[in-house]
Design an enzyme around this catalytic site. Structure first.
Site, PDB file in Angstrom:
ATOM      1  N   SER A   1      34.565  32.860  -1.255  1.00  0.00           N
ATOM      2  CA  SER A   1      33.978  33.169  -2.557  1.00  0.00           C
ATOM      3  C   SER A   1      33.508  34.623  -2.642  1.00  0.00           C
ATOM      4  O   SER A   1      33.372  35.302  -1.638  1.00  0.00           O
ATOM      5  CB  SER A   1      32.801  32.236  -2.830  1.00  0.00           C
ATOM      6  OG  SER A   1      31.717  32.596  -1.993  1.00  0.00           O
ATOM      7  N   CYS A   2      33.254  35.078  -3.886  1.00  0.00           N
ATOM      8  CA  CYS A   2      32.827  36.457  -4.124  1.00  0.00           C
ATOM      9  C   CYS A   2      31.313  36.569  -4.014  1.00  0.00           C
ATOM     10  O   CYS A   2      30.648  37.051  -4.931  1.00  0.00           O
ATOM     11  CB  CYS A   2      33.280  36.913  -5.489  1.00  0.00           C
ATOM     12  SG  CYS A   2      35.055  36.848  -5.645  1.00  0.00           S
ATOM     13  N   ASP A   3      30.744  36.079  -2.936  1.00  0.00           N
ATOM     14  CA  ASP A   3      29.303  36.178  -2.722  1.00  0.00           C
ATOM     15  C   ASP A   3      29.100  36.534  -1.263  1.00  0.00           C
ATOM     16  O   ASP A   3      29.651  35.875  -0.381  1.00  0.00           O
ATOM     17  CB  ASP A   3      28.639  34.840  -3.048  1.00  0.00           C
ATOM     18  CG  ASP A   3      27.123  34.965  -3.092  1.00  0.00           C
ATOM     19  OD1 ASP A   3      26.556  35.676  -2.230  1.00  0.00           O
ATOM     20  OD2 ASP A   3      26.509  34.365  -3.981  1.00  0.00           O
TER      21      ASP A   3
ATOM     22  N   ASN B   1      33.373  30.074  -8.385  1.00  0.00           N
ATOM     23  CA  ASN B   1      34.588  30.901  -8.375  1.00  0.00           C
ATOM     24  C   ASN B   1      35.854  30.058  -8.583  1.00  0.00           C
ATOM     25  O   ASN B   1      36.953  30.490  -8.241  1.00  0.00           O
ATOM     26  CB  ASN B   1      34.762  31.656  -7.038  1.00  0.00           C
ATOM     27  CG  ASN B   1      34.062  33.021  -7.006  1.00  0.00           C
ATOM     28  OD1 ASN B   1      33.888  33.570  -5.941  1.00  0.00           O
ATOM     29  ND2 ASN B   1      33.663  33.546  -8.144  1.00  0.00           N
TER      30      ASN B   1
END
Ligand SMILES: *Cc1c(COP(=O)(O)O)cnc(C)c1O
Length: 408
Positions: free
Chosen positions: A355-357, A398
Site C-alpha cells: 500500500s501507499c502508506d 488502496n
C-alpha cells in the site's frame, strides 16, 4: 489410548463427549503440507489468501480439552470468524466468547445455543445487550459501574462476571490497561450487581495474547481468589473463574506446548482455591486457529535505495499491514516466512506491504533472511497466520481487497 476425565458441564451432548474420549485418530498439529499445497495447486487463486486446515483447529481444541479437562472452552470468535471454523468447533462441543451482535448471529447460525455463548466484551452498546438478551444470552462481562447498570436494565437477572485488571508482562500482544478494574472495585461492583437484580457469577482476566510465560496466570489467580474471599464476607459465593486467552501459536520464537500452560494454570488454581475449585472457563483464540492457517502471498517488487552493496534489499509483498498482517505492528508477532523454489545463500531483507502508506512496513528491525536469488513473482508461504489476520484486514485500502479465507 489415553482416557481423560471430562467436565460434565462443558458437554453439549453425549456425542461430543464420546468424540473427545475416543479421539484416537492422529490429528495434525500443523497444516498438512500435502493438503495445503494440493489446494493451492488445484485452485490457482489470486494471492494473497489464507488457507485454514480445520483438522488442526480440531487437534488444538482436543489438546486443550485433554490437558485442561476441568475447563469449559469458549472460543474467542474474533481470532477467526470463518463460518467453517465455528461450525467445526460447534460440532466438537465448544462454547463461544463473542463481542458483538454480528458474532452472536454468526455462532447461532453455525448451530451454537445461547447457553454456550458468553458476551465477553466489557464495552457494549445497550441496544446490543438487549439484542443478545433476546437471543437468549445470559452471561455477560463488565468492568465498570456504568456497564453494570446497562446490564441490569437490558439483561435483567443475567449472570455477570467482572474483568480484573492484570499485568500482561511476557505477552507479545498485551491486552492491558484498556480492560478490567482493580480487585477492590470489582468487589463493590459485584455487590452492586446483586442489588441490581443480576447474578454475581464470577471473575475474568486476560494475561495478554501470545503470552510466553506460563507463570503469568498465578498472579492473576491470586487476585481472583482474593476477590472470591472478599465477597464471601458479603454473603456472595462466586462460582466461575474465566482464565481468558493468551495461549500461544508457533511463530519464529519457540513456545512451550499447551500442556505446560494447562498444568501451570491448574497448579495455580489449586494453590489459590484449594480443593474447592470454581467452575473454570477458558477463552482461547490464537492457540486454536493460529497454527491452522497459511497465507499464500507473492513478491511484487525487490529493490534497493542506493548503490551501497551493504544495504539490505527491500522486498515488497502483495500483503501488508492493512490486508491481514496488522499484528506486525511494532514487529510484535514475527511470522515464519518461507520462500518457495529458491535454494542457495540468503541475505537480510526489509519486508513491506504493497500500500501507499509508509506505516506499511512489516519487518525492518528484525532482519528476515530470504534467498539472494529471490525474484519478483516468487511465491511465499506465511505460516501460523490463522489468527488475527482475516479479521484485521481493511475493507480495501488502496483497493487491495480484504484477505479471503478458504477452509479445508
Ligand atoms: C481476544 C480475546 C481472547 C482471545 O485471546 P487469545 O490470546 O487469542 O487466546 C479471549 N478473551 C477475550 C475477552 C478476548 O478479548
Amino acid at each position: 489410548m489415553d482416557t481423560y476425565p471430562v467436565a460434565a458441564h462443558s458437554e453439549r451432548n453425549a456425542s461430543a463427549s464420546r468424540k473427545l474420549r475416543n479421539n484416537s485418530k492422529q490429528l495434525p498439529k500443523f497444516p498438512s503440507r500435502e493438503k495445503i499445497e494440493k489446494f493451492i495447486a488445484t485452485n490457482k487463486l489470486q494471492t494473497p489468501y489464507l488457507v485454514v486446515d480445520l483438522d488442526v483447529v480440531e487437534s488444538n481444541y482436543f489438546a486443550l480439552r485433554r490437558t485442561f479437562p476441568i475447563a469449559e472452552v469458549f472460543y474467542a470468535v474474533k481470532a477467526n470468524p470463518a463460518p467453517d471454523v465455528v461450525r467445526r468447533l460447534v460440532s466438537l462441543g465448544a462454547s463461544f466468547d463473542v463481542a458483538s451482535p454480528a458474532e452472536i448471529k454468526l455462532v447461532v447460525g453455525a448451530g451454537a445455543t445461547p447457553e454456550h455463548i458468553s458476551f465477553g466484551n466489557t464495552i457494549k452498546k445497550e441496544v446490543d445487550i438487549k439484542l443478545a438478551y433476546e437471543y437468549g444470552v445470559r452471561l455477560f462481562a463488565f468492568d465498570s459501574e456504568a456497564e453494570l447498570e446497562k446490564l441490569a436494565r437490558s439483561a435483567p437477572g443475567s449472570k455477570v462476571f467482572c474483568r480484573l485488571l492484570v499485568s500482561c508482562e511476557g505477552a507479545d500482544w498485551p491486552l492491558s490497561r484498556k480492560f478490567g478494574c482493580e480487585v477492590g472495585m470489582a468487589k463493590d461492583l459485584l455487590v452492586k450487581a446483586r442489588a441490581l437484580g443480576l447474578e454475581p457469577y464470577g471473575a475474568s482476566f486476560h494475561v495478554g495474547s501470545q503470552q510466553t510465560r506460563v507463570d503469568q496466570w498465578d498472579t492473576a489467580l491470586a487476585q481472583t481468589a482474593e476477590l472470591f474471599r472478599a465477597l464471601q464476607g458479603q454473603g456472595i459465593e462466586l462460582k466461575m473463574v474465566n482464565v481468558g486467552g493468551g495461549l500461544p501459536a508457533h511463530y519464529t520464537d519457540s513456545v512451550s506446548p499447551v500442556g505446560s500452560y494447562s498444568s501451570a494454570i491448574m497448579k495455580a488454581l489449586t494453590k489459590h482455591f484449594g480443593q474447592n475449585l470454581p467452575h473454570v472457563i477458558t477463552e482461547p483464540g490464537r492457540s486454536l486457529v493460529g497454527d491452522a492457517g497459511i497465507i499464500d502471498a507473492e513478491v511484487v517488487l525487490i529493490s534497493k535505495k542506493s548503490y551501497d552493496a551493504e544495504d539490505a534489499r527491500w522486498v515488497y509483498l502483495d500483503i501488508g499491514k492493512f490486508s491481514g498482517l496488522a499484528e506486525t505492528h511494532d514487529e510484535a508477532i514475527k511470522y515464519r516466512i518461507e520462500s518457495l523454489g529458491r535454494k542457495g545463500a540468503t541475505g537480510p531483507v526489509i519486508l513491506a506491504g504493497p500500500s501507499c502508506d509508509s506505516v506499511d512496513i512489516l519487518y525492518e528491525k528484525f532482519k528476515y533472511q530470504l534467498p539472494l536469488s529471490l525474484q519478483i513473482g516468487d511465491k511465499l508461504r506465511i505460516h501460523a497466520t490463522g489468527a488475527y489476520t482475516s479479521t484485521y484486514s481493511s475493507v480495501g485500502f488502496n483497493g487491495f481487497a480484504p484477505l479471503p479465507t478458504y477452509c479445508i
